[in-house]
Design an enzyme around this catalytic site. Structure first.
Site, short mmCIF file in Angstrom:
data_model
loop_
_atom_site.label_atom_id
_atom_site.label_comp_id
_atom_site.label_asym_id
_atom_site.label_seq_id
_atom_site.Cartn_x
_atom_site.Cartn_y
_atom_site.Cartn_z
NE ARG A 214 -4.79 -53.66 -10.63
CZ ARG A 214 -4.13 -52.79 -11.37
NH1 ARG A 214 -4.74 -51.71 -11.81
NH2 ARG A 214 -2.86 -52.96 -11.68
CB CYS B 197 5.56 -47.39 -18.85
SG CYS B 197 6.49 -48.12 -20.21
NE ARG C 19 1.35 -52.17 -8.88
CZ ARG C 19 2.62 -52.55 -8.60
NH1 ARG C 19 3.32 -51.87 -7.70
NH2 ARG C 19 3.18 -53.57 -9.20
NE ARG D 139 -3.48 -43.11 -18.70
CZ ARG D 139 -4.70 -43.61 -18.72
NH1 ARG D 139 -5.72 -42.79 -18.96
NH2 ARG D 139 -4.93 -44.88 -18.49
NE ARG D 140 -6.59 -46.18 -15.98
CZ ARG D 140 -6.23 -47.45 -16.04
NH1 ARG D 140 -5.83 -48.07 -14.94
NH2 ARG D 140 -6.28 -48.12 -17.18
CE LYS E 154 -1.84 -50.64 -19.69
NZ LYS E 154 -3.04 -50.03 -19.06
CG ASP E 155 2.68 -53.08 -19.14
OD1 ASP E 155 2.39 -51.99 -18.62
OD2 ASP E 155 2.02 -54.12 -18.98
#
Length: 289
Positions: free
Chosen positions: A147, A233, A141, A123-124, A78-79
């Site tokens: 996190r 992305c 981030r 997106r989230r 996905k990156d």
């Protein structure tokens, strides 16, 4: 074989998985891991969609590949940008891990009004603003452990992460899987991919032994739709394709192209033609009703 990897713990864990599978499928081939820092690892203050470069997590690795300093690089698919350098190819896509998002430490419905939730994903964030506009969404981030440490320190009431990363790291703590028909995953989420030079036939032959047909078909549809949308992305787009026999079921959502989110649920044949992907892409971008 010189294998490039970002230096984060998750990236290195994914590279360990690659090295182990290489040893099984190509006995006698040794791997030297070369760690690098990517722009996305250095700049932890900017939002992902505001970073000043395409491929914020793979650019340095791609450049090293093109210079011949490494033979392949291991990344989260996905990156990897849709428009790769013509000198590079994705030599292997691993069997897909769980592509869903998870929320920690409690279910979304248990969060009180005004709770602070951390995420780095546009997106989230878009989904949260649609279904829980009462929440306070703040940027988060850093690597997985950073996190989680910020969650434990009380900086947030909850955070959202990709389940695949937590699984690969063997992290076992209270988490709740989010409905993937609502939180539709990012295109190619859950797939480890290995890049190499297009003209390196020897490396490509070795990597082909690690390739998953299902991942190729699913990611091909997801990334194909994203390309036709002109999305990247970090776009507020979720696209999930699942191989089901001779067809591929597509669930997708887009934000920001119209006044309301645009959603698609459709089946396309495994041997789909580009027009079928274009039809989905044009609906998601509000170019057709």
């Amino acid at each position: 074989m010189r294998v490039g990897s970002r230096e984060s713990k998750l990236a290195m864990r994914q590279t360990e998985i690659f090295v182990s599978r290489m040893a099984e499928s190509n006995p006698g081939v040794g791997c030297e891991v070369v760690g690098m820092k990517a722009l996305g690892d250095i700049d932890l203050k900017s939002r992902l969609d505001q970073l000043p470069a395409t491929g914020a997590f793979v650019r340095e690795l791609d450049d090293a590949l093109l210079r011949g300093e490494i033979d392949c690089s291991v990344n989260s698919l996905k990156d990897i940008p849709i428009d790769m350098d013509r000198g590079l190819v994705i030599g292997a896509m691993f069997e897909r891990d769980d592509p869903r998002d998870v929320i920690l430490p409690c279910p979304l419905e248990d969060l009180p009004q005004g709770a602070r939730i951390g995420t780095a994903s546009v997106r989230r964030e878009s989904v949260l603003r649609e279904i829980r506009p009462d929440l306070v969404i703040e940027p988060l981030r850093g690597n997985i452990h950073t996190r989680l440490s910020r969650l434990d320190a009380g900086d947030f009431d909850a955070i959202i992460l990709a389940k695949a990363g937590l699984d690969r790291m063997g992290i076992d703590r209270p988490m709740h899987v989010l409905d993937d028909t609502v939180f539709i995953p990012a295109p190619a989420q859950g797939i480890i991919a290995v890049e190499c030079r297009a003209d390196d036939e020897g490396t490509r032959a070795m990597l082909s032994k690690l390739d998953s047909r299902a991942s190729r078909l699913e990611a091909g549809a997801e990334r194909g739709i994203m390309k036709l949308m002109g999305a990247g992305c970090s776009s507020p787009v979720g696209i999930s394709a699942r191989l089901e026999g001779d067809s591929i079921h597509v669930n997708a959502v887009s934000y920001g192209y119209a006044d309301e989110p645009r959603r698609v649920s459709a089946d396309i044949p495994v041997d789909y033609v580009m027009d079928e992907l274009l039809d989905i892409a044009e609906y998601l971008t509000a170019k057709r009703g």
